[in-house]
Design a protein around this motif. Structure first.
Motif, mmCIF file in Angstrom:
data_model
loop_
_atom_site.group_PDB
_atom_site.id
_atom_site.type_symbol
_atom_site.label_atom_id
_atom_site.label_comp_id
_atom_site.label_asym_id
_atom_site.label_seq_id
_atom_site.Cartn_x
_atom_site.Cartn_y
_atom_site.Cartn_z
ATOM 1 N N GLY A 92 0.817 -1.209 0.000
ATOM 2 C CA GLY A 92 0.000 0.000 0.000
ATOM 3 C C GLY A 92 0.852 1.261 0.000
ATOM 4 O O GLY A 92 0.576 2.220 -0.728
ATOM 5 N N VAL A 93 1.908 1.255 0.818
ATOM 6 C CA VAL A 93 2.815 2.407 0.848
ATOM 7 C C VAL A 93 3.536 2.535 -0.492
ATOM 8 O O VAL A 93 3.731 3.642 -1.011
ATOM 9 N N LEU A 94 3.929 1.413 -1.079
ATOM 10 C CA LEU A 94 4.563 1.428 -2.393
ATOM 11 C C LEU A 94 3.609 1.989 -3.443
ATOM 12 O O LEU A 94 4.015 2.757 -4.325
ATOM 13 N N GLY A 95 2.331 1.651 -3.354
ATOM 14 C CA GLY A 95 1.335 2.199 -4.269
ATOM 15 C C GLY A 95 1.187 3.699 -4.107
ATOM 16 O O GLY A 95 1.011 4.424 -5.093
ATOM 17 N N LEU A 96 1.262 4.211 -2.863
ATOM 18 C CA LEU A 96 1.220 5.663 -2.664
ATOM 19 C C LEU A 96 2.446 6.329 -3.290
ATOM 20 O O LEU A 96 2.358 7.410 -3.860
ATOM 21 N N PHE A 97 3.597 5.675 -3.180
ATOM 22 C CA PHE A 97 4.817 6.223 -3.761
ATOM 23 C C PHE A 97 4.740 6.235 -5.280
ATOM 24 O O PHE A 97 5.139 7.202 -5.930
ATOM 25 N N LEU A 98 4.233 5.153 -5.859
ATOM 26 C CA LEU A 98 4.130 5.068 -7.321
ATOM 27 C C LEU A 98 3.003 5.932 -7.883
ATOM 28 O O LEU A 98 3.043 6.305 -9.053
ATOM 29 N N GLY A 99 2.026 6.242 -7.100
ATOM 30 C CA GLY A 99 0.864 6.993 -7.561
ATOM 31 C C GLY A 99 1.012 8.495 -7.431
ATOM 32 O O GLY A 99 0.006 9.211 -7.428
ATOM 33 N N ARG A 100 2.231 9.008 -7.319
ATOM 34 C CA ARG A 100 2.427 10.450 -7.192
ATOM 35 C C ARG A 100 2.008 11.161 -8.469
ATOM 36 O O ARG A 100 2.169 10.642 -9.565
ATOM 37 N N GLY A 101 1.485 12.353 -8.293
ATOM 38 C CA GLY A 101 1.190 13.197 -9.441
ATOM 39 C C GLY A 101 -0.280 13.276 -9.794
ATOM 40 O O GLY A 101 -0.738 14.299 -10.277
ATOM 41 N N SER A 102 -1.051 12.263 -9.588
ATOM 42 C CA SER A 102 -2.451 12.273 -9.973
ATOM 43 C C SER A 102 -3.301 11.737 -8.820
ATOM 44 O O SER A 102 -2.913 10.796 -8.130
ATOM 45 N N ARG A 103 -4.455 12.328 -8.651
ATOM 46 C CA ARG A 103 -5.355 11.853 -7.594
ATOM 47 C C ARG A 103 -5.900 10.472 -7.920
ATOM 48 O O ARG A 103 -6.099 9.647 -7.027
ATOM 49 N N LEU A 104 -6.152 10.232 -9.180
ATOM 50 C CA LEU A 104 -6.663 8.932 -9.588
ATOM 51 C C LEU A 104 -5.630 7.839 -9.347
ATOM 52 O O LEU A 104 -5.961 6.749 -8.871
ATOM 53 N N LYS A 105 -4.366 8.140 -9.642
ATOM 54 C CA LYS A 105 -3.306 7.168 -9.378
ATOM 55 C C LYS A 105 -3.156 6.907 -7.884
ATOM 56 O O LYS A 105 -2.880 5.783 -7.472
ATOM 57 N N LYS A 106 -3.341 7.957 -7.071
ATOM 58 C CA LYS A 106 -3.235 7.799 -5.616
ATOM 59 C C LYS A 106 -4.327 6.899 -5.066
ATOM 60 O O LYS A 106 -4.165 6.291 -4.010
ATOM 61 N N LEU A 107 -5.441 6.809 -5.754
ATOM 62 C CA LEU A 107 -6.512 5.903 -5.326
ATOM 63 C C LEU A 107 -6.330 4.496 -5.884
ATOM 64 O O LEU A 107 -6.531 3.514 -5.179
ATOM 65 N N ILE A 108 -5.962 4.410 -7.156
ATOM 66 C CA ILE A 108 -5.936 3.112 -7.820
ATOM 67 C C ILE A 108 -4.710 2.286 -7.434
ATOM 68 O O ILE A 108 -4.825 1.093 -7.141
ATOM 69 N N TYR A 109 -3.506 2.882 -7.438
ATOM 70 C CA TYR A 109 -2.288 2.114 -7.191
ATOM 71 C C TYR A 109 -2.246 1.469 -5.806
ATOM 72 O O TYR A 109 -1.990 0.263 -5.700
#
Length: 197
Positions: free
Chosen positions: A121-138
């Motif tokens: 989950g923390v890795l997904g937050l790190f990879l999802g930087r830049g977009s709100r949609l990525k912050k939810l999906i990753y």
């Protein structure tokens, strides 16, 4: 020999007929007629009729009554809010107790699995930087994948129930869309079939 006293058997002593003879003071005996129960003042009802008079309310009582009338809507609202919140708080406390009991005595390898799922989950937050949609999906996607690796039976059951509900919603949406797009075609077909012999 057995000695029986009154304190040992108080009920038995009251059943025994006992005659009590008292000595007269000067040798003179007065004979009095026995009194009837109705003649005793203890058993007679008073002849007076009482009437209850309500005392007038004082200034303190009036101010307390007006204060009660002013605060009654607020207390009713608080009581209603308390009645709505109480079951939710009780269920939260029950869930917390169950969680505490589960974490106090966890199954084998629970903490390493929870650590891996949390790390993804923390890795997904790190990879999802830049977009709100990525912050939810990753984070949600990576945690779901890692949890399904550790608990495949539960993941399959959840996927099946989710798939069934998505299919039902899709069919309902398709039927509603069909009714909106073609409302007259069904009405026209039914009227044509009724007129034909």
């Amino acid at each position: 020999m057995l000695k029986v006293t009154g304190s040992a058997m108080p009920g038995a002593v009251s059943l025994l007929p006992i005659t009590v003879v008292a000595a007269a003071g000067d040798g003179e005996t007065e004979t009095t007629a026995p009194l009837l129960r109705d003649e005793l003042s203890l058993y007679s009802a008073p002849q007076q009729k009482f009437r209850y008079v309500e005392p007038e309310a004082g200034q303190l009582e009036q101010s307390v009554a007006s204060l009660r009338k002013l605060t009654e809507p607020y207390t009713d609202w608080c009581q209603g809010a308390y009645n709505k919140i109480k079951p939710k708080v009780q269920s939260a406390v029950k869930w917390g107790d169950g969680t505490y009991a589960y974490l106090k005595n966890p199954p084998k390898d629970f903490y390493p699995r929870a650590g891996v799922i949390g790390f993804t989950g923390v890795l997904g937050l790190f990879l999802g930087r830049g977009s709100r949609l990525k912050k939810l999906i990753y984070p949600a996607g990576l945690m779901t994948v890692s949890a399904s690796l550790y608990y495949p039976e539960r993941a399959a059951a959840i996927a099946k129930s989710t798939g069934d509900s998505v299919y039902e919603r899709a069919v309902q949406g398709y039927a509603a869309l069909e009714k909106m797009v073609n409302p007259q075609t069904k009405a026209g077909k039914s009227s044509d079939s009724e007129t034909k012999p």
